[in-house]
Every structure is written in C-alpha cells, then in structure tokens.
Enzyme design. Structure first.
Site, PDB file in Angstrom:
ATOM      1  N   ASN A 183       0.809  -1.229   0.000  1.00 40.88           N
ATOM      2  CA  ASN A 183       0.000   0.000   0.000  1.00 40.88           C
ATOM      3  C   ASN A 183       0.843   1.281   0.000  1.00 40.88           C
ATOM      4  O   ASN A 183       0.475   2.265  -0.623  1.00 40.88           O
ATOM      5  CB  ASN A 183      -1.002  -0.018   1.152  1.00 40.88           C
ATOM      6  CG  ASN A 183      -0.344  -0.067   2.500  1.00 40.88           C
ATOM      7  OD1 ASN A 183       0.666  -0.755   2.682  1.00 40.88           O
ATOM      8  ND2 ASN A 183      -0.871   0.656   3.455  1.00 40.88           N
ATOM      9  N   GLU A 204       3.674  -5.563  12.240  1.00 42.13           N
ATOM     10  CA  GLU A 204       2.771  -4.410  12.053  1.00 42.13           C
ATOM     11  C   GLU A 204       1.647  -4.892  11.151  1.00 42.13           C
ATOM     12  O   GLU A 204       1.863  -5.114   9.961  1.00 42.13           O
ATOM     13  CB  GLU A 204       3.522  -3.253  11.389  1.00 42.13           C
ATOM     14  CG  GLU A 204       4.687  -2.716  12.196  1.00 42.13           C
ATOM     15  CD  GLU A 204       4.255  -2.020  13.473  1.00 42.13           C
ATOM     16  OE1 GLU A 204       3.076  -1.619  13.572  1.00 42.13           O
ATOM     17  OE2 GLU A 204       5.083  -1.906  14.385  1.00 42.13           O
ATOM     18  N   CYS A 264      -3.226   1.331   6.374  1.00 44.18           N
ATOM     19  CA  CYS A 264      -3.604   0.581   7.589  1.00 44.18           C
ATOM     20  C   CYS A 264      -4.225   1.501   8.634  1.00 44.18           C
ATOM     21  O   CYS A 264      -4.953   1.053   9.504  1.00 44.18           O
ATOM     22  CB  CYS A 264      -2.385  -0.117   8.154  1.00 44.18           C
ATOM     23  SG  CYS A 264      -1.018   1.006   8.455  1.00 44.18           S
ATOM     24  N   GLU A 299       7.561   0.295  15.942  1.00 47.58           N
ATOM     25  CA  GLU A 299       8.593   0.845  15.067  1.00 47.58           C
ATOM     26  C   GLU A 299       8.782   2.314  15.435  1.00 47.58           C
ATOM     27  O   GLU A 299       8.103   2.841  16.296  1.00 47.58           O
ATOM     28  CB  GLU A 299       8.151   0.713  13.605  1.00 47.58           C
ATOM     29  CG  GLU A 299       7.987  -0.734  13.167  1.00 47.58           C
ATOM     30  CD  GLU A 299       7.717  -0.898  11.682  1.00 47.58           C
ATOM     31  OE1 GLU A 299       6.845  -0.181  11.162  1.00 47.58           O
ATOM     32  OE2 GLU A 299       8.371  -1.744  11.050  1.00 47.58           O
TER      33      GLU A 299
END
Ligand code: NAD
Length: 480
Positions: free
Chosen positions: A150, A248, A282, A461
């Site tokens: 994405n 993630e 996301c 992260e």
C-alpha cells in the site's frame, strides 16, 4: 520488457529458476514488467552474502555508516520524480500523492535513522556493592524485512533504514504487487556506496520467497508489515526458532466525532482519513462514529466531502482517488459492499466500479463509499476492508462510543474529534489502540512509537523503538 531482478551481493541477478511474475499497472490493467519469482535458493544466496558482509558493516562505526545512509537519502531525493511516477504506475495511487508523501517520506526515513545513530547512548547503573553495571547494544546480524503493497517504498525504507543504521545486514522483500521502487532503490544504494551484501533485495511471492526468508535459520530477526493472517502464520514459524519479531498488521480504525466540533472542518479531515490512498492505508478511519445530536448535519457534510474524492487517472493532478491495487482486491472490496447490503446497510454514496475510459479503460477503479445502518458487530464493521469504504454509526454517550470503537479484534489507531479537552484525554486513554490522533489524522513524527495492540501487531517501530528492535542489549557487570 523490463525485468525486475534480485539485488544480491551488490549486483543484479535473475532468479535461480528463471521464473517471472507479471507486473500489472492497476490504472491500465497492462502487464508492463516482469518480476523475479525467487525461491529458497535465491534467499540462501542473499543470506550468505549478508553474513559475509556483516562483520565489516558492524565494525565500520556509526559515522561512516551514517554518511552512506545519508547518501542513500540524497539519492532518493535526486530521483524523486522518477520514483514517484514508478510508485503511481505500480500501485495505482495519484502521482501527486507519491510525489508529496510516499517518496519524500522514504527520503526522511533514511536521513532520520542515519542521523539518529549519531545521538544514541546506553545506560549505566551505579550500585552500592561496589559494582558498576553498564549496557551495550550490538546489531543482531542478518535480519529480514518484509513489506506490503500500500505504501511501497515508504514502508520498505521504514524498516531497512533502522536495520542498516544499527549495523545489521538485511535481506528484504517488497510486495510482489508493487516491487518497482524497491528495484530502483537498489541502484540508488549501489550509487551511494552501500557495500555488497549489506542490503539484499529479493522479489517474489510471499508464500515462496517471503516464507523462505522467515524460515532461514541464519536470519535472526523478522520485521514484517502486512495482513494479520500472514503475521500470525509468520509468528508460528519464527517464534519456535526464537527469532526477534516485529509485526505491524491490519487495522479497523475508528474515527470518533463528538458534538461541539466545527462540522465542515471535521468532515473534511474525516473524509481524508477514510479515503486517502483509496482507503488503502492501515491507519485509515473506516468506522466513523458520530454523536447522535450532530449525526444528520455531519452526514450531509461528509457526503459533500466524499464527492471531492474524484476518481480518475492517477497521473492527473485533479485525481484524488486512483486505482485499487489489483483486480482481486477490487473484487474483494466490492464484495464487502454487497455484504453490507445483506447485513442491512444502506449505501449512501459510491459502492460501484467507475469507468474512466482512455488509457485507463481497463483499470481497477471504484467510487468512495459511505454506508450507514449497520450494527457494530456485523462483518463489515469487524473485518478489514482496506479500500475506499467507510461506515457511519451514531452513538449517544462517550461510554457507548468507546465500547463500539474497542469492539473489534484490531487495535492500531483511532482519531478523536472533540472541543472538550478532558474528553480528549479521557477517550484517548481508554481507546485500545497503539496510536490516537486528537483533532488530526496521520500526523507523524518519526521519533514516536508506531504500532498496534491486539490483532494489529506486536512491537513498535519508529525512533529509538526501531533501533532497540534491531539490536541486542547486553549487561556488563564489573566489580570495582
Ligand atoms: P500481506 O500479508 O498479503 O503481504 C505482506 C508482505 O508479506 C508481502 O511482501 C507478501 O509477499 C509477504 N508474505 C505473504 N505471505 C507470506 C509468508 N507466508 N511468509 C512471508 N512473507 C509473506 O499483506 P498485503 O496485502 O501486502 O498488505 C495489506 C495489509 O498490510 C493490510 O492488512 C494492512 O492493514 C497491513 N498494513 C499494516 C501496516 C502497519 O503498519 N500496521 C502498514 C501497512 C499495511
């Protein structure tokens, strides 16, 4: 036709079996390049190269490593127009978006971690029994970085930059749906002076190439961004091998709108949160919870804002909604619109494919979609759609809003719109997510921890969290 080849040990290589995958431009439906279909043998070569390169890269020192990574950052900036066009052609996103967001962010990812390593320190502990404890942080060795389609170069460099900066050597795989900018990035790394073997970029299917990276015994840590089902599978392979894991994963993010907000301003940003990048982020807010008192007024304004997400050729300046990443994904998203109708929802706008014509006649386009009348526990409100589809739900109390927001298996992000300061703090504290934006959405500071809870992932992260993940900490205790 252009061949997207593997980058191993400083050079470009065909995959061992000489098998190739079609690479389709989602805006036109045309196959415009071929992608290396790598297997275990290619992964093995890349891991060997990384292992050999590791001691020299680890021992090079922070300053020199930083200089090389800064050169990579400058290389991306120099090639920004080409990379932005490649990203748009590969992913379907508007060219202005990849020009203003994706590629500049890749520039920043590299420079952020290149400079962060110049400013880190470790801890010391003075103890009262005449001992001194201190910690060292050392790179792990060879690490695997696997990223989704994405935000291709944006998320690829978000992993690679801290891994390399911390002194690891990397075997990385971009998504087979969007490999082009990772391929171009390899040449930028060569030009910037990344030594052979320090970074290796492999292409291919997740179940073949990605799985081989995860299962390789000499890959000591896996940083993965992608779907929750894939993440779960990766964990079952990597956990028994005691690999470090950063996952993630997916999201089903809530946007909470309370009475008292500026309706026009909020609707504009809530639409942006739902539909940017075709809703394929996301962090997109796909469940819009609106306080009952302002429901009708807000809905009308949101409908107006949604019309502004004009569907069109990604290369046109006027386009705000490009193509979905491929035909299968378009069908999946349209399938959720049909499911919403079966579940009792009313489609307020959109929900259909859009014919663009011209060079985009065979592209994968659909209109931004708003749906109301669905219960919070139905499938469309529980499962990640990952497209330009958002649902509207009314609530009457803050407690009810929180209950609905927290009712999914996911816990990535949320955005809260309120003029009540106490409410902002209270709601932010009680949302079960890793990130909460108040009166904003997707405002990013690369120093802050990034990641989700529940089925949205494990680990964080960003900033020092990323450098911690990519290093091992050692305690040294000295009797004085
Ligand atoms: P995906 O899980 O299908 O694929 C992601 C990557 O994993 C790809 O490179 C793929 O080839 C690889 N892969 C697939 N199967 C594998 C396996 N068995 N072993 C190793 N690697 C494998 O996800 P996607 O469809 O590319 O991306 C969309 C998903 O990513 C959505 O769920 C979205 O929410 C999530 N996402 C999360 C974040 C985040 O930061 N939390 C960011 C972006 C996207």
């Amino acid at each position: 036709m252009l061949h997207i080849r593997n980058y191993i040990n400083g050079g470009f290589h065909n995959p061992n079996g000489d098998q190739w995958i079609d690479n389709v431009n989602p805006a036109t439906g045309d196959v415009y390049s071929l992608i290396a279909r790598s297997t275990e043998t290619d992964v093995d070569l890349a891991v060997q190269a990384a292992q050999q390169a590791f001691p020299a890269w680890r021992d090079m020192g922070h300053k020199k490593r930083s200089e090389i990574l800064m050169a990579v950052s400058k290389g991306i900036a120099k090639h920004l127009p080409d990379l932005a066009l490649a990203e748009s052609n590969d992913q379907g996103k508007p060219l202005w978006l990849s020009t203003q967001v994706d590629i500049p962010r890749a520039v920043d990812n590299m420079s952020f971690f290149a400079t962060e390593i110049l400013h880190t320190s470790t801890d010391t502990y003075q103890t009262d029994n005449h001992t001194l404890n201190y910690t060292l942080r050392t790179p792990i060795g060879v690490v695997g970085c696997i990223s989704p389609w994405n935000l291709p170069l944006y998320l690829f460099t978000w992993k690679i930059a801290p891994a390399l900066a911390a002194g690891n050597c990397v075997v990385a795989k971009p998504s087979e749906l969007t490999p082009m900018t990772a391929f171009l990035f390899a040449q930028i790394c060569i030009d910037a002076g990344i030594p052979p073997g320090v970074l290796n970029i492999l292409h291919g299917y997740g179940a073949e190439c990605g799985a081989a990276i995860v299962a390789h015994p000499d890959v000591k840590a896996i940083s993965f961004t992608g779907g929750t089902v894939t993440g779960k599978h990766i964990a079952t392979v990597a956990a028994p091998m005691f690999k470090k894991l950063s996952l993630e994963l997916g999201g089903k993010n809530a946007t909470l709108v309370f009475k008292g907000v500026d309706i026009a301003h909020t609707a504009r940003h809530v639409a942006r949160a739902a539909f940017t990048n075709q809703g394929e982020i996301c962090l997109c807010g796909s469940r819009i919870l609106i306080e009952q008192d302002i429901y009708d007024e807000f809905k009308a304004e949101l409908l107006k804002e949604t019309q502004r997400f004009v569907v069109g050729d990604p290369l046109l300046e006027s386009t705000r909604t490009g193509a979905l990443v491929n035909k299968a994904h378009l069908d999946k998203v349209l399938g959720y619109v049909e499911l919403a109708k079966e579940e009792g929802g009313t489609v307020l706008t959109g929900g259909k494919t859009v014919e663009i014509g011209g060079r985009c006649a065979s592209g994968f386009f659909m209109s931004p979609t708003l749906i109301e009348g669905l219960p919070a526990n139905c499938r469309v409100n529980q499962e990640e759609v990952f497209g330009p589809v958002a649902t509207l739900m009314p609530f009457t109390t803050e407690a009810e809003a929180l209950q609905i927001a927290n009712s999914t298996q996911y816990g990535l992000a949320a955005s809260v719109w309120t003029q009540n300061l106490s409410q902002a703090h209270r709601v932010a504290q009680n949302l079960e997510t890793g990130i909460v934006w108040v009166n904003s959405w997707l405002v990013r500071d690369l120093r802050t921890p990034f990641g989700g809870v529940k089925a949205s992932g494990v680990g964080r992260e960003g900033g020092t969290e990323a450098l911690r993940f990519f290093t091992e900490v050692k305690n040294i205790c000295i009797q004085i």
